[in-house]
Design a protein around this motif. Structure first.
Motif, PDB file in Angstrom:
ATOM      1  N   ASN A 252      -0.981  20.834  -1.494  1.00  0.00           N
ATOM      2  CA  ASN A 252       0.467  20.815  -1.263  1.00  0.00           C
ATOM      3  C   ASN A 252       0.890  19.516  -0.591  1.00  0.00           C
ATOM      4  OD1 ASN A 252       0.903  23.568  -2.153  1.00  0.00           O
ATOM      5  ND2 ASN A 252      -0.181  24.160  -0.288  1.00  0.00           N
ATOM      6  N   PRO A 253       2.035  18.920  -1.025  1.00  0.00           N
ATOM      7  CA  PRO A 253       2.487  17.681  -0.398  1.00  0.00           C
ATOM      8  C   PRO A 253       2.800  17.892   1.077  1.00  0.00           C
ATOM      9  CG  PRO A 253       4.092  18.461  -2.038  1.00  0.00           C
ATOM     10  CD  PRO A 253       2.926  19.396  -2.068  1.00  0.00           C
ATOM     11  N   VAL A 254       2.484  16.885   1.887  1.00  0.00           N
ATOM     12  CA  VAL A 254       2.752  16.933   3.324  1.00  0.00           C
ATOM     13  C   VAL A 254       3.955  16.038   3.601  1.00  0.00           C
ATOM     14  CG1 VAL A 254       1.833  16.487   5.626  1.00  0.00           C
ATOM     15  CG2 VAL A 254       0.311  17.305   3.827  1.00  0.00           C
TER      16      VAL A 254
ATOM     17  N   GLY B 134      -2.836  -6.299  12.262  1.00  0.00           N
ATOM     18  CA  GLY B 134      -2.677  -5.085  13.066  1.00  0.00           C
ATOM     19  C   GLY B 134      -2.605  -3.820  12.231  1.00  0.00           C
ATOM     20  N   ILE B 135      -1.985  -2.804  12.811  1.00  0.00           N
ATOM     21  CA  ILE B 135      -1.903  -1.471  12.219  1.00  0.00           C
ATOM     22  C   ILE B 135      -0.828  -1.431  11.151  1.00  0.00           C
ATOM     23  CG2 ILE B 135      -1.271   0.931  12.723  1.00  0.00           C
ATOM     24  CD1 ILE B 135      -2.540   0.568  15.472  1.00  0.00           C
ATOM     25  N   GLY B 136      -1.120  -0.723  10.060  1.00  0.00           N
ATOM     26  CA  GLY B 136      -0.114  -0.419   9.044  1.00  0.00           C
ATOM     27  C   GLY B 136       0.312   1.024   9.234  1.00  0.00           C
ATOM     28  N   THR B 137       1.591   1.317   9.072  1.00  0.00           N
ATOM     29  CA  THR B 137       2.070   2.672   9.300  1.00  0.00           C
ATOM     30  C   THR B 137       3.128   3.054   8.276  1.00  0.00           C
ATOM     31  OG1 THR B 137       2.838   4.204  11.021  1.00  0.00           O
ATOM     32  CG2 THR B 137       3.868   2.030  10.968  1.00  0.00           C
ATOM     33  N   GLY B 138       3.200   4.334   8.005  1.00  0.00           N
ATOM     34  CA  GLY B 138       4.212   4.874   7.108  1.00  0.00           C
ATOM     35  C   GLY B 138       4.414   6.347   7.402  1.00  0.00           C
ATOM     36  N   VAL B 139       5.515   6.906   6.902  1.00  0.00           N
ATOM     37  CA  VAL B 139       5.824   8.321   7.077  1.00  0.00           C
ATOM     38  C   VAL B 139       6.028   8.926   5.701  1.00  0.00           C
ATOM     39  CG1 VAL B 139       7.454   9.985   8.076  1.00  0.00           C
ATOM     40  CG2 VAL B 139       6.865   7.917   9.343  1.00  0.00           C
ATOM     41  N   THR B 140       5.430  10.100   5.487  1.00  0.00           N
ATOM     42  CA  THR B 140       5.550  10.748   4.192  1.00  0.00           C
ATOM     43  C   THR B 140       6.931  11.381   4.023  1.00  0.00           C
ATOM     44  OG1 THR B 140       4.599  12.828   5.021  1.00  0.00           O
ATOM     45  CG2 THR B 140       3.074  11.227   4.029  1.00  0.00           C
ATOM     46  N   VAL B 141       7.398  11.367   2.777  1.00  0.00           N
ATOM     47  CA  VAL B 141       8.649  12.035   2.425  1.00  0.00           C
ATOM     48  C   VAL B 141       8.324  13.416   1.878  1.00  0.00           C
ATOM     49  CG1 VAL B 141       9.899   9.863   2.045  1.00  0.00           C
ATOM     50  CG2 VAL B 141       8.683  10.942   0.141  1.00  0.00           C
ATOM     51  N   ILE B 142       9.316  14.156   1.444  1.00  0.00           N
ATOM     52  CA  ILE B 142       9.132  15.542   1.025  1.00  0.00           C
ATOM     53  C   ILE B 142       8.086  15.710  -0.075  1.00  0.00           C
ATOM     54  CG2 ILE B 142      10.999  15.625  -0.673  1.00  0.00           C
ATOM     55  CD1 ILE B 142      11.670  18.430   0.671  1.00  0.00           C
ATOM     56  N   THR B 143       7.914  14.697  -0.916  1.00  0.00           N
ATOM     57  CA  THR B 143       6.921  14.753  -1.998  1.00  0.00           C
ATOM     58  C   THR B 143       5.514  14.389  -1.528  1.00  0.00           C
ATOM     59  OG1 THR B 143       7.406  12.464  -2.577  1.00  0.00           O
ATOM     60  CG2 THR B 143       8.641  14.184  -3.765  1.00  0.00           C
ATOM     61  N   GLY B 144       5.384  13.993  -0.240  1.00  0.00           N
ATOM     62  CA  GLY B 144       4.093  13.566   0.298  1.00  0.00           C
ATOM     63  C   GLY B 144       3.835  12.081   0.122  1.00  0.00           C
ATOM     64  N   ASP B 145       4.753  11.364  -0.527  1.00  0.00           N
ATOM     65  CA  ASP B 145       4.570   9.934  -0.776  1.00  0.00           C
ATOM     66  C   ASP B 145       4.854   9.109   0.479  1.00  0.00           C
ATOM     67  OD1 ASP B 145       3.966   9.989  -3.646  1.00  0.00           O
ATOM     68  OD2 ASP B 145       6.009  10.749  -3.851  1.00  0.00           O
ATOM     69  N   TYR B 146       4.119   8.003   0.620  1.00  0.00           N
ATOM     70  CA  TYR B 146       4.312   7.088   1.745  1.00  0.00           C
ATOM     71  C   TYR B 146       4.202   5.646   1.265  1.00  0.00           C
ATOM     72  CZ  TYR B 146      -0.675   6.048   1.762  1.00  0.00           C
ATOM     73  OH  TYR B 146      -1.924   5.619   1.397  1.00  0.00           O
ATOM     74  N   ASP B 147       4.796   4.745   2.024  1.00  0.00           N
ATOM     75  CA  ASP B 147       4.678   3.296   1.851  1.00  0.00           C
ATOM     76  C   ASP B 147       4.362   2.723   3.219  1.00  0.00           C
ATOM     77  OD1 ASP B 147       5.648   2.784  -0.969  1.00  0.00           O
ATOM     78  OD2 ASP B 147       7.378   3.871  -0.163  1.00  0.00           O
ATOM     79  N   LEU B 148       3.403   1.801   3.297  1.00  0.00           N
ATOM     80  CA  LEU B 148       3.043   1.214   4.576  1.00  0.00           C
ATOM     81  C   LEU B 148       3.871  -0.025   4.889  1.00  0.00           C
ATOM     82  CD1 LEU B 148      -0.860   1.342   4.730  1.00  0.00           C
ATOM     83  CD2 LEU B 148       0.794   2.967   5.663  1.00  0.00           C
TER      84      LEU B 148
ATOM     85  N   VAL C  37       0.865  -1.187   0.000  1.00  0.00           N
ATOM     86  CA  VAL C  37       0.000   0.000   0.000  1.00  0.00           C
ATOM     87  C   VAL C  37       0.895   1.229   0.000  1.00  0.00           C
ATOM     88  CG1 VAL C  37      -1.761   1.320   1.250  1.00  0.00           C
ATOM     89  CG2 VAL C  37      -1.845  -1.184   1.248  1.00  0.00           C
ATOM     90  N   ASN C  38       0.622   2.125  -0.948  1.00  0.00           N
ATOM     91  CA  ASN C  38       1.349   3.384  -0.981  1.00  0.00           C
ATOM     92  C   ASN C  38       0.444   4.464  -1.544  1.00  0.00           C
ATOM     93  OD1 ASN C  38       1.495   3.151  -3.869  1.00  0.00           O
ATOM     94  ND2 ASN C  38       3.273   1.836  -3.628  1.00  0.00           N
ATOM     95  N   GLY C  39       0.921   5.683  -1.503  1.00  0.00           N
ATOM     96  CA  GLY C  39       0.137   6.796  -2.014  1.00  0.00           C
ATOM     97  C   GLY C  39       0.801   8.103  -1.682  1.00  0.00           C
ATOM     98  N   LYS C  40       0.004   9.158  -1.737  1.00  0.00           N
ATOM     99  CA  LYS C  40       0.507  10.511  -1.518  1.00  0.00           C
ATOM    100  C   LYS C  40      -0.475  11.262  -0.626  1.00  0.00           C
ATOM    101  CE  LYS C  40       2.283  14.395  -4.125  1.00  0.00           C
ATOM    102  NZ  LYS C  40       3.289  14.409  -5.177  1.00  0.00           N
ATOM    103  N   VAL C  41       0.072  12.092   0.271  1.00  0.00           N
ATOM    104  CA  VAL C  41      -0.745  12.926   1.144  1.00  0.00           C
ATOM    105  C   VAL C  41      -0.503  14.391   0.776  1.00  0.00           C
ATOM    106  CG1 VAL C  41      -1.204  13.643   3.525  1.00  0.00           C
ATOM    107  CG2 VAL C  41      -0.600  11.255   3.032  1.00  0.00           C
ATOM    108  N   THR C  42      -1.607  15.087   0.486  1.00  0.00           N
ATOM    109  CA  THR C  42      -1.534  16.529   0.240  1.00  0.00           C
ATOM    110  C   THR C  42      -2.537  17.225   1.151  1.00  0.00           C
ATOM    111  OG1 THR C  42      -3.174  16.428  -1.548  1.00  0.00           O
ATOM    112  CG2 THR C  42      -0.844  16.268  -2.187  1.00  0.00           C
TER     113      THR C  42
END
Length: 147
Positions: free
Chosen positions: A30-32, A49-63, A21-26
């Motif tokens: 604007n990217p977060v 259980g819980i899936g977690t990820g941290v966004t990078v400068i472009t707002g993209d994340y991978d769980l 699972v991946n995607g982008k947060v804006t």
């Protein structure tokens, strides 16, 4: 008596079901960067259980599905199912980023505050609901609004 690997040496059964699972947060287009994205099972009896990820400068994340062990060996993806999603990001009172190497408890002691509106960041109030199917990779973008 059987001889072989003990349970602690084997992966949990749900690892075979993980979907990337991946995607982008804006936010307001604007990217977060530096936000934590958590997929919390809607049914707490769901395996994985819980899936977690941290966004990078472009707002993209991978769980990942966090497990005991080193960060490099964490399983990528989550088990298909229904999830409540929270997106959180602490920032300093002046709006600047939390200093690198500062954990959440230290940041809160320095009066850091949540930068993402409650309707996305609060597990009790989040409006973000996602049904993850068996499609891999499963792409889930989040276009947040401040208002």
């Amino acid at each position: 008596m059987s001889i072989g690997c003990s349970q602690s040496d084997t992966e949990p059964a749900f690892f075979a079901d993980l979907v990337i699972v991946n995607g982008k947060v804006t936010i307001d287009g604007n990217p977060v960067s530096g936000a934590t994205v958590n997929f919390i099972p809607a049914d707490l009896s769901q395996s994985g259980g819980i899936g977690t990820g941290v966004t990078v400068i472009t707002g993209d994340y991978d769980l990942i599905t966090p497990q005991p062990g080193s960060l490099e060996s964490q399983p990528k993806g989550i088990v298909p199912g229904s999830y409540k999603v929270t997106i959180t990001k602490l920032q300093m009172p002046d709006g600047s980023p939390v200093p690198e190497g500062t954990d959440d408890a230290m940041a809160m002691a320095m009066n850091a505050r949540e930068a993402i509106p409650e309707k996305y960041s609060d597990p009790e109030k989040t409006e973000l609901l996602v049904e993850v199917d068996h499609t891999s990779p499963f792409v889930q973008n989040f276009e947040l609004k401040r208002e």
